[in-house]
Design a protein around this motif. Structure first.
Motif, PDB file in Angstrom:
ATOM      1  N   HIS A 147      -5.237   6.722   8.561  1.00 48.78           N
ATOM      2  CA  HIS A 147      -6.519   7.098   7.955  1.00 48.78           C
ATOM      3  C   HIS A 147      -6.546   6.707   6.475  1.00 48.78           C
ATOM      4  O   HIS A 147      -7.559   6.179   5.984  1.00 48.78           O
ATOM      5  CB  HIS A 147      -6.758   8.595   8.115  1.00 48.78           C
ATOM      6  N   TYR A 148      -5.449   6.929   5.772  1.00 51.83           N
ATOM      7  CA  TYR A 148      -5.375   6.565   4.355  1.00 51.83           C
ATOM      8  C   TYR A 148      -5.500   5.050   4.183  1.00 51.83           C
ATOM      9  O   TYR A 148      -6.236   4.568   3.309  1.00 51.83           O
ATOM     10  CB  TYR A 148      -4.049   7.053   3.768  1.00 51.83           C
ATOM     11  N   ILE A 149      -4.784   4.295   5.028  1.00 44.35           N
ATOM     12  CA  ILE A 149      -4.833   2.826   4.930  1.00 44.35           C
ATOM     13  C   ILE A 149      -6.234   2.315   5.204  1.00 44.35           C
ATOM     14  O   ILE A 149      -6.725   1.396   4.542  1.00 44.35           O
ATOM     15  CB  ILE A 149      -3.807   2.201   5.905  1.00 44.35           C
ATOM     16  N   GLU A 150      -6.908   2.928   6.173  1.00 44.19           N
ATOM     17  CA  GLU A 150      -8.284   2.529   6.505  1.00 44.19           C
ATOM     18  C   GLU A 150      -9.191   2.697   5.293  1.00 44.19           C
ATOM     19  O   GLU A 150     -10.086   1.858   5.043  1.00 44.19           O
ATOM     20  CB  GLU A 150      -8.789   3.371   7.678  1.00 44.19           C
ATOM     21  N   GLN A 151      -8.982   3.743   4.516  1.00 40.71           N
ATOM     22  CA  GLN A 151      -9.801   3.986   3.328  1.00 40.71           C
ATOM     23  C   GLN A 151      -9.543   2.960   2.225  1.00 40.71           C
ATOM     24  O   GLN A 151     -10.390   2.778   1.340  1.00 40.71           O
ATOM     25  CB  GLN A 151      -9.522   5.391   2.794  1.00 40.71           C
ATOM     26  N   LYS A 177      -9.159  -0.296   2.714  1.00 46.29           N
ATOM     27  CA  LYS A 177      -9.611  -1.626   3.121  1.00 46.29           C
ATOM     28  C   LYS A 177     -10.574  -2.293   2.141  1.00 46.29           C
ATOM     29  O   LYS A 177     -10.427  -3.484   1.831  1.00 46.29           O
ATOM     30  CB  LYS A 177     -10.249  -1.562   4.516  1.00 46.29           C
ATOM     31  N   PRO A 178     -11.597  -1.558   1.619  1.00 49.71           N
ATOM     32  CA  PRO A 178     -12.550  -2.230   0.720  1.00 49.71           C
ATOM     33  C   PRO A 178     -11.902  -2.839  -0.517  1.00 49.71           C
ATOM     34  O   PRO A 178     -12.437  -3.795  -1.091  1.00 49.71           O
ATOM     35  CB  PRO A 178     -13.519  -1.096   0.341  1.00 49.71           C
ATOM     36  N   SER A 179     -10.761  -2.318  -0.932  1.00 56.13           N
ATOM     37  CA  SER A 179     -10.113  -2.822  -2.142  1.00 56.13           C
ATOM     38  C   SER A 179      -9.135  -3.954  -1.861  1.00 56.13           C
ATOM     39  O   SER A 179      -8.543  -4.513  -2.793  1.00 56.13           O
ATOM     40  CB  SER A 179      -9.365  -1.682  -2.846  1.00 56.13           C
ATOM     41  N   LEU A 180      -8.956  -4.320  -0.599  1.00 56.23           N
ATOM     42  CA  LEU A 180      -8.002  -5.355  -0.227  1.00 56.23           C
ATOM     43  C   LEU A 180      -8.665  -6.723  -0.177  1.00 56.23           C
ATOM     44  O   LEU A 180      -9.865  -6.843   0.093  1.00 56.23           O
ATOM     45  CB  LEU A 180      -7.376  -5.043   1.134  1.00 56.23           C
ATOM     46  N   SER A 181      -7.882  -7.755  -0.424  1.00 56.96           N
ATOM     47  CA  SER A 181      -8.387  -9.121  -0.310  1.00 56.96           C
ATOM     48  C   SER A 181      -8.578  -9.473   1.162  1.00 56.96           C
ATOM     49  O   SER A 181      -8.119  -8.755   2.056  1.00 56.96           O
ATOM     50  CB  SER A 181      -7.409 -10.106  -0.945  1.00 56.96           C
ATOM     51  N   GLU A 182      -9.228 -10.600   1.406  1.00 55.38           N
ATOM     52  CA  GLU A 182      -9.471 -11.034   2.783  1.00 55.38           C
ATOM     53  C   GLU A 182      -8.153 -11.281   3.518  1.00 55.38           C
ATOM     54  O   GLU A 182      -7.995 -10.915   4.687  1.00 55.38           O
ATOM     55  CB  GLU A 182     -10.312 -12.310   2.778  1.00 55.38           C
ATOM     56  N   LYS A 183      -7.173 -11.875   2.831  1.00 58.62           N
ATOM     57  CA  LYS A 183      -5.873 -12.133   3.456  1.00 58.62           C
ATOM     58  C   LYS A 183      -5.146 -10.834   3.759  1.00 58.62           C
ATOM     59  O   LYS A 183      -4.482 -10.705   4.794  1.00 58.62           O
ATOM     60  CB  LYS A 183      -5.021 -13.018   2.543  1.00 58.62           C
ATOM     61  N   ILE A 227       0.871  -1.177   0.000  1.00 55.47           N
ATOM     62  CA  ILE A 227       0.000   0.000   0.000  1.00 55.47           C
ATOM     63  C   ILE A 227       0.906   1.224   0.000  1.00 55.47           C
ATOM     64  O   ILE A 227       1.805   1.340   0.839  1.00 55.47           O
ATOM     65  CB  ILE A 227      -0.921   0.027   1.240  1.00 55.47           C
ATOM     66  N   THR A 228       0.694   2.140  -0.928  1.00 57.98           N
ATOM     67  CA  THR A 228       1.581   3.289  -1.033  1.00 57.98           C
ATOM     68  C   THR A 228       0.803   4.549  -1.387  1.00 57.98           C
ATOM     69  O   THR A 228      -0.299   4.475  -1.945  1.00 57.98           O
ATOM     70  CB  THR A 228       2.688   3.030  -2.070  1.00 57.98           C
ATOM     71  N   SER A 229       1.364   5.698  -1.044  1.00 56.86           N
ATOM     72  CA  SER A 229       0.785   6.996  -1.376  1.00 56.86           C
ATOM     73  C   SER A 229       1.915   7.968  -1.664  1.00 56.86           C
ATOM     74  O   SER A 229       2.772   8.195  -0.799  1.00 56.86           O
ATOM     75  CB  SER A 229      -0.083   7.522  -0.230  1.00 56.86           C
ATOM     76  N   LYS A 230       1.917   8.525  -2.864  1.00 55.64           N
ATOM     77  CA  LYS A 230       2.933   9.510  -3.212  1.00 55.64           C
ATOM     78  C   LYS A 230       2.702  10.804  -2.446  1.00 55.64           C
ATOM     79  O   LYS A 230       3.652  11.471  -2.022  1.00 55.64           O
ATOM     80  CB  LYS A 230       2.899   9.776  -4.718  1.00 55.64           C
TER      81      LYS A 230
END
Length: 581
Positions: A259-263, A265-271, A136-139
């Motif tokens: 906060h960014y990582i929390e947003q 979550k919906p795009s992440l796999s179950e693992k 997970i990354t953010s420029k």
């Protein structure tokens, strides 16, 4: 808060920094450990004194910081960065260190890249990154969160370097407060800039501070005085009037990263969601925050006993828990102490069964001879503390020590079966409640029971080892009873505590290891301030048998120290790397 552009203009014009609001100050004060009586004076600049354990806690925090070696396809080194573990499997660094998965997959993390007290290089442990598992990354926020392999090339598990928990709440630092930075400047040995860095401005997503950093420091940790991570260092703020010079350094706020990582979550796999489940904790539950001894006005409050019917279905400790091929029975009591075991009211023996653990009590000492718990690393759950301590109605109250021992002194009700250990499976909530019986606590000095003692580090290591490797474990724990133990308020206070950990190794054989810690110096005068060490040793199982009068059957045959020529005192544990499982 002001914008980043407004802050840059203000810095360039040397305008005064933004003033902290009363709300922000109140939030910061709420995060200070109440036992640090100089913390507030440091916060307002009236005192620069620190207790010695401040340096020890810094050393522990630095264990999780590593050098990142950036490589190309041919294995050639292109540059260096810094990173740090934020869960047992995830590492945080900058986006400009790892802008994409391709760069990360060729690079590695080197832990222990530092010098010891004799200026000798420590043994480096190197781990490859696993961006295919999580990346997970953010420029904009200049961060990258990435998965790391479990085991180094030499077979050392990465969990031995711990991790730095990230706290969701804002307010971990104030304007004018000083921070410390642990880093690998220019890819060199690990270094620290200790409290030479003053917070000059607070933005929505960034903080500015004066600090000594160099290339290679990208991805460094920015700590407050409690060694909590407040920001991810990422760059200097250039001076527009002087090329190559900087007005300040800048870090990305941890609260903004979470906060960014929390947003995402919906795009992440179950693992992947499972991987980040431990990331970002509330201040009340973070491992670096210390449990508070309750207000003395409430020390007489005891929760109502559970009904006897509640215990009827509890099977307690399971001797077959480690598999059909490995029976680990209850220890037997030596003949001269067997009659001192507290019998259950109405008959039924002397074993008090709870959820996933059992206890045998001493009538004369009113404390446990021993406790034994089953831990299932696959099913561990997180449940909050309730601190509702109760008597167990199955044995006489005369054989249990209540709150009367713990008023207005540094003694804690130290869990013998650690609260987190039996909290697994569908009955985790019941197990949590069961650990708060007076039968399961023993008087431990607060410096041993809280903070960053090696004894707690050992308990964390065992629990994390089972969790990270989905293992099962059986843990025996108890006090050492001596005739000359200090008598305080009518209770003899144990000077030592022991632990025996039993697991199944990869080859299918049992491993049984024993540990001993002393609080003798801490409890020498319970009405005065405490000083002194609480050393933890790995010892032979047979030594615990000799000290306690307990017989652990065949377990000594599975103890690696029994086969070695170790000294009577065993091996001093100074770091988790010293532990032999």
């Amino acid at each position: 808060m002001v914008s980043r552009e407004e802050t840059l203009i203000k810095l360039q014009s040397k305008a005064p920094a933004e003033v902290d609001t009363p709300e922000r100050v109140a939030a910061r004060k709420a995060m200070i450990d109440e036992k640090d009586n100089l913390a507030l004076e440091r916060l307002i600049g009236q005192n620069d004194m620190f207790p010695m354990h401040y340096l020890e806690r810094g050393l522990l925090a630095g264990k999780s910081v590593c050098r990142i070696v950036i490589k190309d396809e041919g294995g050639r080194t292109l540059g260096f960065g810094t990173g740090f573990l934020v869960t047992p499997k995830l590492l945080l660094t900058n986006n400009h260190v790892f802008p994409n998965t391709e760069t990360a997959s060729k690079s590695s993390a080197q832990f222990n890249y530092e010098l010891d007290i004799h200026f000798n290089a420590r043994v480096v442990q190197e781990y490859r990154f696993q961006p295919d598992k999580l990346f997970i990354t953010s420029k904009e926020l200049d961060f990258t969160l990435i998965a790391v392999q479990d085991t180094s090339a030499s077979g050392v598990n990465i969990q031995e370097f711990g991790y730095l928990p990230l706290i969701k709440q804002k307010g971990k630092v104030l304007l004018g407060e000083y921070v410390s930075i642990i880093q690998h400047p220019r890819g060199d040995y690990k270094a620290v800039v200790l409290r030479e860095n003053k917070i000059t401005d607070m933005l929505d997503d960034f903080i500015h501070y004066s600090a000594d950093t160099e290339p290679g420091s990208s991805g460094s940790t920015v700590f407050n005085d409690e060694w909590k991570v407040v920001a991810l260092h990422h760059s200097g703020v250039p001076d527009p009037n002087h090329e190559g010079q900087f007005i300040a350094n800048e870090g990305v706020r941890i609260s903004s990263i979470l906060h960014y990582i929390e947003q995402q979550k919906p795009s992440l796999s179950e693992k992947q969601q499972e991987l980040i489940k431990e990331l970002g904790e509330d201040i009340e539950s973070t491992p670096t925050s210390q449990p508070q001894k309750e207000n003395t006005d409430n020390e007489d409050i005891v929760a109502e006993d559970f009904a006897l019917e509640r215990f009827e279905s509890l099977a307690g400790y399971n001797p077959q828990f480690l598999g059909d091929n490995h029976t680990v029975p209850h220890p037997t009591l030596r003949t001269d102490i067997k009659s001192d075991a507290a019998e259950l009211n109405g008959g039924g023996g002397n074993i008090l069964n709870y959820t996933h653990f059992s206890i045998v009590m001493s009538k004369s000492r009113r404390l446990a001879f021993y406790t034994v718990v089953n831990i299932d690393g696959k099913q561990l759950k997180n449940i909050g503390r309730d601190d509702n301590w109760r008597y167990d109605p199955r044995i006489d109250r005369d054989y249990q020590i209540g709150n009367e021992l713990y008023k207005r002194n540094p003694l804690d009700r130290g869990h013998l079966v650690r609260r987190r250990d039996p909290i697994w499976g569908t009955d985790a909530a019941t197990a949590n409640e069961d650990t708060f019986h007076f039968t399961n606590c023993s008087p431990q000095h607060e410096l041993l029971n809280q903070g960053k003692s090696m004894w707690l580090g050992l308990e964390d290591y065992i629990l994390n080892h089972t969790k990270n490797n989905s293992l099962k474990a059986t843990i025996f724990t108890g006090p050492v009873f001596r005739e000359n133990d200090i008598l305080y308020r009518g209770v003899k206070i144990p000077e030592e505590f022991w632990k025996v950990a039993v697991m199944v190794k990869d080859d299918g054989e049992l491993s049984a290891t024993a540990y001993l810690v002393s609080q003798k110096q801490l409890i020498s005068n319970l009405e005065a301030a405490a000083f002194g060490a609480f050393l933890t040793f790995q010892v032979k199982v047979s030594m615990i048998e000799a000290l306690t009068g307990l017989n652990f059957g065949e377990l000594h045959n599975h103890d690696p120290l029994e086969q070695s020529e170790s000294t009577t005192l065993g091996q001093l544990l100074e770091r988790v790397e010293d532990i032999r499982i």
